[in-house]
Scaffold this motif. Structure first.
Motif, short mmCIF file in Angstrom:
data_model
loop_
_atom_site.label_atom_id
_atom_site.label_comp_id
_atom_site.label_asym_id
_atom_site.label_seq_id
_atom_site.Cartn_x
_atom_site.Cartn_y
_atom_site.Cartn_z
N PHE A 1 0.83 -1.21 0.00
CA PHE A 1 0.00 0.00 0.00
C PHE A 1 0.86 1.25 0.00
N THR B 1 -7.62 6.71 -1.08
CA THR B 1 -8.35 5.45 -0.98
C THR B 1 -7.43 4.32 -0.54
N GLN C 1 -6.54 4.75 3.13
CA GLN C 1 -7.68 4.41 3.97
C GLN C 1 -7.81 2.91 4.11
N ARG C 2 -7.73 2.25 2.97
CA ARG C 2 -7.92 0.81 2.96
C ARG C 2 -6.80 0.11 3.75
N VAL D 1 -7.47 -1.98 7.20
CA VAL D 1 -7.41 -3.43 7.15
C VAL D 1 -6.10 -4.01 7.62
#
Ligand SMILES: Nc1ncnc2c1ncn2[C@@H]1O[C@H](COP(=O)(O)OP(=O)(O)OP(=O)(O)O)[C@@H](O)[C@H]1O
Ligand SMILES: [Mg+2]
Lengths: 258, 234
Positions: B154, B224, B227-228, B232
């Motif tokens: 990420f 996005t 955030q993800r 998670v």
């Protein structure tokens, strides 16, 4: 105890176990470890034979975690050496052991993927891995978390996952550093059961704990460490009834000052 | 004022009618910047990972150097690449000057340090956490690299997006090494510079809107992804 073996690799693992001699016994010869200009482990020698469950006890900062790391091969001794008698010269004995740390280290992946990765590192063929993963998750009660991010688990569940991951690789020796330190009684019991099952399957257990009741229940022998030195290595019942050193006696009384 | 609103209407018209000239410029811009980012990823990921995992003499100096390169002025990169690629320069024989290839090279030089520096940072942090566990499972730093890059995915995606943002927005490097030649090396930023200086605001505004949209898109994607990742995985 054969039915307690993770399913898919039963055949290969038992084959490899009979094909290879055990890496035990472990000989720790005059091992010291220095860091930050201090001698933290001080000329320690002992031998661990195949079989019993060894508990390393001692006060905070005594050097228990360092000793486990030195035995497992994560730290290089400053003096002396760690010898796995049964290991052949051209193999890495570390590959036949596992360690569960005081604070579990989980990859940023799902619960199932964490176990799968360890299997991959142990050269388990991809087709065999899902079966082992399922089996080990079922046995540790983590099956419903298989697809959850590992780091979303509670502390106790993470500790169980670390243990499940170690179990999946069928280690001959398992080092555990305070595996139940932050667990509630039920989780402690569950973890103790898993360790017992692995012991029953032939995994050599070497662990530390501050839970003396747990040590009394499960230890076969005790290594007592104080200030970086091994003060005694005694059968467990003897250690708890009549410790040899004054320090161990004081430790058991809860009166040992560090 | 009417000039500007007229230009704005024309710009919108160019956009909705997919004006071939505008499409060509946008297409070349994307081709150049995406190629540069791809090159930067190919070089920056392994270099960043190596800087994070291995000890070697001069490593700290290289880390400082790579971090400093993140702020390199595009015109300076353009100048250096120009000197390298010009007829008399060491790479002059390839005849790359004033081609999209030269622009890709210049932007890759701008983006690689971003990818390398951020990769180094995130992989080093992960390695502090993972190294003992990895070693315990039988993986040394080299065999752990794919796993580290995967677990850093990420953050790496946001680094790559940042690199793409820098490439698509810069004007200095592509202007110098590309020369802003119509139908050959004209990209959005150089076209805007030219059209504004000519007083033709419509095409400039149209391209400006595309650039802003790309920038917004990059930021939305970054947000996005973060955030993800936070929700998670961390
Ligand atoms: N890398 C290091 N540098 C300096 N000191 C260290 C290092 N690692 C451990 N120590 C010190 O060595 C001593 C022994 O550490 P160790 O972690 O083995 O203790 P322990 O017996 O496991 O204690 P606890 O019961 O609190 O877990 C401690 O005083 C610790 O601060
Ligand atoms: Mg400890």
């Amino acid at each position: 105890m054969n039915d307690a073996t993770p399913r898919a690799t039963t055949a290969d693992a038992s084959m490899s176990r009979t094909a290879r001699a055990s890496i035990m016994p472990l000989r720790v010869e005059d091992v010291s470890f220095d860091a930050g200009g201090k001698r933290l482990v001080d000329h320690v020698s002992f031998e661990l034979a195949a079989g019993p469950r060894t508990f390393i006890l001692g006060p905070n900062g005594a050097g228990k975690s360092l000793t486990l790391r030195l035995c497992h091969g994560l730290l290089t001794p400053s003096t002396g050496r760690v010898v796995w008698e049964g290991a052949s010269p051209n193999e890495d004995p570390l590959k036949r052991q596992a360690m569960v740390f005081q604070r579990p280290v989980l990859l940023r992946r799902t619960v199932a993927q964490n176990i799968d990765y360890a299997l991959k590192l142990h050269n388990v063929p991809p087709a065999d891995r899902p079966g082992v993963v399922d089996d080990v998750l079922n046995r540790t009660g983590l099956a419903r978390f298989a697809k959850s991010p590992a780091r979303h688990l509670s502390g106790g569940e993470q500790q169980k996952l670390a243990l499940a991951r170690a179990w999946a690789t069928k280690p001959e020796v398992l080092f555990l550093d305070e595996p139940t330190a932050s667990l509630d009684p039920a989780a402690t019991h569950a973890v103790e059961n898993i360790i017992d099952t692995m012991h029953g399957e032939g995994t050599r257990i070497v662990m530390t704990t501050h839970d003396l009741a747990q040590a009394k229940r499960h230890a076969d022998e005790v290594i007592f460490i104080y200030a970086g030195r091994v003060l005694e290595k005694t059968p467990a019942d003897e250690f708890f009834s009549s410790p040899r050193s004054g320090e161990a006696a004081a430790f058991l009384e809860g009166e040992l000052r560090w | 004022m009417t000039d500007i609103s007229e230009a704005f209407v024309t710009a919108l018209h160019l956009l909705v009618s997919f004006d071939p000239n505008l499409i060509e410029i946008v297409g070349l811009s994307l081709r150049v910047s995406l190629s540069a980012v791809a090159l930067a990823v190919l070089i920056g990921l392994p270099v960043g990972a190596a800087l994070a995992l291995f000890k070697f003499p001069g490593k700290n100096a290289i880390v400082v150097f790579v971090n400093a390169l993140m702020g390199l002025p595009p015109v300076v990169v353009g100048l250096v690449v120009y000197l390298m690629l010009s007829r008399a320069g060491p790479l002059g024989v390839f005849g790359l000057l004033f081609t999209p290839g030269a622009m890709i090279a210049a932007q890759a030089i701008l983006v690689t340090p971003i990818v390398a520096a951020l990769t180094r940072q995130v992989v080093a942090d992960l390695w502090v956490e993972y190294s003992e566990q990895m070693r315990s499972m039988g993986a040394g730093p080299v065999s752990a690299i794919p796993a580290l890059l995967y677990d850093a995915r990420f953050t790496l995606v946001t680094a790559i997006l940042a690199g793409f943002g820098r490439a698509s927005a810069e004007v200095g490097a592509v202007m110098i090494v590309g020369g802003n030649i119509d139908h050959v090396t004209r990209v959005m930023t150089t076209a805007i510079a030219l059209e504004v200086s000519k007083g033709d605001l419509a095409l400039a505004l149209g391209l400006g809107i595309v650039l802003i949209t790309i920038s917004l898109g990059i930021n939305a994607a970054t947000y996005t992804v973060k955030q993800r990742a936070e929700a998670v995985w961390t």
